[in-house]
Each structure stands twice: as structure tokens, then as C-alpha cells.
Design an enzyme around this catalytic site. Sequence first.
Site, short mmCIF file in Angstrom:
data_model
loop_
_atom_site.label_atom_id
_atom_site.label_comp_id
_atom_site.label_asym_id
_atom_site.label_seq_id
_atom_site.Cartn_x
_atom_site.Cartn_y
_atom_site.Cartn_z
N TYR A 128 0.88 -1.16 0.00
CA TYR A 128 0.00 0.00 0.00
C TYR A 128 0.92 1.22 0.00
O TYR A 128 2.12 1.10 -0.29
CB TYR A 128 -0.90 -0.14 1.25
N ARG A 182 -5.58 9.58 -11.68
CA ARG A 182 -4.99 10.31 -10.54
C ARG A 182 -4.53 9.27 -9.54
O ARG A 182 -5.23 8.95 -8.58
CB ARG A 182 -6.06 11.26 -9.94
N LYS A 200 -5.56 -2.22 -2.93
CA LYS A 200 -6.79 -1.96 -2.15
C LYS A 200 -7.51 -3.28 -1.87
O LYS A 200 -7.96 -3.53 -0.76
CB LYS A 200 -7.73 -1.02 -2.92
N GLU A 272 -11.75 4.06 -7.59
CA GLU A 272 -10.52 4.46 -6.93
C GLU A 272 -9.66 5.31 -7.86
O GLU A 272 -9.46 4.95 -9.03
CB GLU A 272 -9.73 3.21 -6.51
N ASP A 273 -9.19 6.40 -7.34
CA ASP A 273 -8.20 7.24 -8.02
C ASP A 273 -8.63 7.69 -9.42
O ASP A 273 -7.83 7.70 -10.37
CB ASP A 273 -6.83 6.55 -8.04
N ASP A 295 -13.88 5.63 -2.79
CA ASP A 295 -13.01 5.61 -1.62
C ASP A 295 -12.33 6.95 -1.37
O ASP A 295 -12.22 7.40 -0.22
CB ASP A 295 -11.97 4.51 -1.85
N ASP A 296 -11.87 7.60 -2.43
CA ASP A 296 -11.14 8.86 -2.25
C ASP A 296 -12.04 9.95 -1.70
O ASP A 296 -11.60 10.79 -0.91
CB ASP A 296 -10.53 9.31 -3.60
N ASN A 435 -0.39 11.49 -0.60
CA ASN A 435 0.41 10.28 -0.76
C ASN A 435 1.16 10.32 -2.08
O ASN A 435 0.70 10.99 -3.02
CB ASN A 435 -0.50 9.04 -0.77
#
Length: 603
Positions: A128, A182, A200, A272-273, A295-296, A435
Site C-alpha cells: 500500500y 490520478r 486496495k 478508486e483514483d 473511496d477517495d 500520498n
Amino acid sequence: MNYWRILIHPRLTRMKSENNTPKACRPQNRMSCTQDVVKTPTSIVFSNKYNKFMGFTLEERQRLNIHGLLPVCVRSPQDQMYVFESNFRSINTNIGKYQYLRIMRQSFERLYFKFVSEHVTEVLPIIYTPTVGMACMVYGMLYRGMSGVYITKYDRGHMVDVLKNWPDSKNVKAVCVTDGQRILGLGDLGANGMGICVGKMELYTALGGISPAKCLPVCLDIGTTNKNLRDDPMYIGLREDRITGKEYEDFVEEFIQSALKAFGCQTLIHFEDFATPNAFKFLEKYQDQCCYFNDDIQGTAAVGLAGLLGIQRITKIELQDHVILFCGAGSAMMGLTALLKKELQSRGLSDEELTKNLYVYDAKGLITKSSQEIPGNIADFAKDMPPIKSLEEVVEKIKPSIIMGATSAAGLFTEKILRTMAASHERPGVFAFSNPTNKAECTAEQAYKFTDGRAIYSAGSPFPPVEFNGKRLTPGQANNCFAFPGIVLGVMTALAVTVPDEVYLVTAHTLSNVPSKEDLASGKIYPNIACAKDVALEIAVNVCQYLFDNDLAQLTPVPDDIREYILKNEYQLDFSSSTTETWDYPEMKPNPKPNPTKEQKQK
Ligand SMILES: NC(=O)C1=CN([C@@H]2O[C@H](COP(=O)(O)OP(=O)(O)OC[C@H]3O[C@@H](n4cnc5c(N)ncnc54)[C@H](OP(=O)(O)O)[C@@H]3O)[C@@H](O)[C@H]2O)C=CC1
Ligand SMILES: CC(=O)C(=O)O
Ligand SMILES: [Mg+2]
């Protein structure tokens, strides 16, 4: 019917299963009931899902026709873990450790997940953030074979078939999907974004206890704007521009409908992302249509709100009386402001009251009434004051008690900013969500050093404890990994039809209550990452309860004891010598009897 069991010769079943002595390996111990024996395909026995490496007992080696294919030693699960650990620790670089873990994941799944879930603190920084970020940058070089499904723009019209090509497609219950635009704070990494979804979903299993068979990582490979990547001979994705606009939205729509068709309408779809405007657009479109989760936006919001509630507990100052400065108007911060609004509304505050002390700052400066192009979801936060471009000036002006950043702008929280906050507040809250580690708005050391060790500091990626004036200060990890494993476990257990915003409030409150009074006294608003499994279970139980109480779940009958039900159904990490009795080996059908030959017929 389980043919494995039938085929065990009675003499062998009586043998001590963990027999480690060479004597027991003598060929005369082989099964003699040859007429019914099904020759087990070695590829299945040694496949990722069923492999036990040298953990196969003598009995199993004989029964599965792999006797002699392994050294004589039979390793106990403990010994296998010891060997795993020794290999892992002998590797000096994080990317090397990542590579080793990929190989283990692809060769002995159950041991892999046992290792991860028993070594969370050591392994999470590898699979991760931060290491997974580095891995995604060179994913083409590290690529080791099938880990999810890639769908390109050329797959339109047959996405269901592509999804069903996944070998375990009949078991899939959740999909984690990215379009790679992203990836953490690293920008557009195109098809390399698959690494994030894999990471994830590994936490679904290692922290949430969800069987890996239910999880499918997906990458929508629709091109990349990253020229370096497109020129990289090792790049694994389409070397074309991203599709955009209507073509892109139609593509995503087809993907969602295909996933629901391929795996069932209750499939959890985890985005995600995705880049921010797209992420919000799709959330709005799908949140009430299917079991959908970003999630973000939503996972991060729950973790951010939990941190704020923790600061409220430490400072004994109500959240509405804190002055909070949000830096970055992307998925993370805008998701958090929306959830914070819900929290404050539930305390009876009017929109005007609740936004009074909340400020948003983005790349163009403080969001004020005169700002250009204010995104709709933060219009309420625009202040009636002159524009200010510099963050240091904003901080000087409003003297926030809490500053939160998700900007990917490393070092944004300068010494001056931290000192200004410390001069006005006993316990300033500092959150550097970005991150991986090298994108953090400030490091743990800077946060403590410039606030005389008084900052309540948390970051998206893990920072080690800092010695300051003879005290050991432990930073918190403000990362959605404290939320999503529990959320998805709760949602999947309850068979939720949709996931309403309240689920994220439940998650935030559950997480904020985990740190003990002693933790809070030492400035810890988040649990140690080592407790992430317990946290996931706690969140899942409360999320499930909420879904049942509000008629949002389809699981019937409602379990009397949700915790017990979840634990009973969790993925089994253990593999013992007798595992073949309980382990879900595929049922093998005996080979069809060959047609009798002419001579046999005559006889
Ligand atoms: N810890 C966690 O659990 C999570 C962490 N993150 C991290 O948060 C970061 C941002 O993610 P996300 O919100 O999705 O990303 P976005 O890229 O969508 O948002 C970033 C925002 O920051 C703004 N920004 C950029 N530079 C500055 C600056 N110097 N000063 C102020 N604002 C700036 C951008 O403005 P503009 O658009 O005008 O450039 C944009 O509004 C990433 O590093 C990501 O890894 C994300 C989710 C969860
Ligand atoms: C943690 C996470 O989801 C991110 O940085 O995007
Ligand atoms: Mg993310």
C-alpha cells in the site's frame, strides 16, 4: 460430492497427517486403489489457490500424485511463515520486497494473506502507500502476470465477455476499478493504476477478511496523457490519448452495466483514483443506482471526520468552534467538507453557522465570493472577504486551529504556517493527507519541531515516531485504509442495495471511538495500523447494523449476532495438514471411462 475424500485410501487417512519422517515416504505407502484414482492435474495442486508449497503432508503428496515433486521435508504452517518472513526481511529495498510479495501472492495465496494480516505494520507500507506508488510508476517492469482485468476502449460492446474471462468470475462480489488518471499524488499513470486496485483489494482480504475469490481489480485502460509513460518501452497500456467527454462517460456507463450483468446486481463497485471532476460526477450518478462507493471521496471523508472528532475529544472544543482550513479542493478534501457538513447539521447547526469557521484554499488561493469557477460543492464555503493568494497569509489572517491538506503539494505547510498555528493554539491539528510520503504537505518531524511538539499530527502515508525533547511522539495515519475495509465488509455482508452517506458518518464515529483515553492523552487520534483488522470488524458490525436498522440490507434472515456472523464467514487464513478436509479444492470428476476396446468387448 468431494472426490478427493473418496479417493483417500483408508490406510492413508489413518497416517499421522504431519508426519515428517523420511520412513513415511517410502513408496509402498502409495495408494493402492488405483482403479478409481483420478490423476490430479499438477497445475491445480500447485496453483495459487491450492498450493501449500512444502506444507503438503505425505498423505496429500500421495493422494494428489505429487509425491517426489517436493523435497522430503514437510513444513508446518509456522515453518512456512518463518521462511516467508526470512525471505521478506532479507530483501533490502522496498521495491524488492514488493516484487517478492507479488511472487508470493501469485503462488500461494493463503500463506500470502496470512503473512500480510499477521504483519500489517511491516507489510502495509509495501503493498500500500508509499511503496505501491513507486511500484505503479514502474508497473510494466514489475508485471508478473494476471492480477485483474484490463478493459480498453476497443472492448466496447463485449465488456461482459471480457469480465467473464476472469477465471474466478462466478465468485466475484466486488470490483475495485480505476481509470488510472490520478494515482495517489502521482498523476496520470494510465494502465499502471492497476497496482492501486490490486493493493486496495488485498486489504479487503488482509484487513476485512473478505475472500480474495470475491474480489476483482479492474483497470479501465482508456489511454494516458503521460507522455513519459507512452514513450516507455516497458509501458503495459494503450499508447494513446485518453478518451474524454461523452465517449468517456458512455464507456464508464457500459462498464458499470457490464459489471452488474457479469457478477450480479448486488456487486459492490468501488471507484478508486479517478480524477476529481469525474469522481464526483460518477458518484452523483451511481450512488443511488447500485452498491457504489468512491473511496477517495467517501472513505477519506470518514477517516478525516474521525480525526476531527478525535481532536474534539483531545481539545474538548466542539468541532463547530474550531477554525478549520482545508487545503486542496479535490476528491479528498471536498468529500470531507461534505461529510463534516452532515455531521454539523446533525448537531442542529444552520448552513450559515456551520460554514462560518470552515475555509477552503486551493491552488488559486483562498476560496472567496470573488473566486472564479467555484465548484458547486464548495460554494457554501466561499468567504465574503478579499482574495488571498498565499497560504501563509491565509493562516496569518484566520489563525486556524486545524489545517488539513490533500494537494499533493509537498512542503505546503511551511515552518511559518506551523509556527503561526502553534502561537495561537495549544494543540494545533495538522493533517497531511497526500500520498505517497514524498508528497506530504509536511513531515512528522517538521510538524512537531515547529509547534514545540504540540501538534496533533497525522499523515496519509506512515511516518515513524519522532523523538522530541525527550518525548516519543507518534504520528497518526490519516488514511482511508482505516475505513474502506470495514465499510466494504459491512456493505457486502448485509447485501446493501446502495450505500447512503450515513454509512460514512457511522464509520467516522466508530473509528473516532477506537483510541483510548491514554491514546488521546498522548496525542493519538487514530489507532496503530497494527489494529486495522479490529477496526475493520468494528466498522463492519456498525455499518451492517445501520443497514439492517434502516431496511437497506437484503440479507435474510438478519443474523442474531452480526459480529459472530461476520467472523464465521471470514476468509480462512489457516492451512493445516488436514486442510484438504475443509479446504475448498475443486471437485474433480473422475475421467470418463474409455470406450472398451474390441478385445475387451469380446472378453
Ligand atoms: N490519506 C488518504 O486516505 C488519501 C489521500 N489522498 C491524497 O490526496 C491528494 C489529493 O487527492 P485528490 O483530492 O483526489 O486530488 P486532486 O488532485 O483532485 O486535488 C488536489 C487539489 O489540490 C489543489 N492544489 C494543488 N496544488 C496546490 C497548492 N499548492 N496549494 C493549494 N491547493 C493545491 C488542486 O488545485 P488545482 O486543481 O487547481 O490544481 C486540487 O484542488 C493525493 O496526494 C492523494 O494521494 C487522496 C485520497 C485519500
Ligand atoms: C489513499 C488513497 O486512496 C489515495 O491516496 O488516493
Ligand atoms: Mg485513492
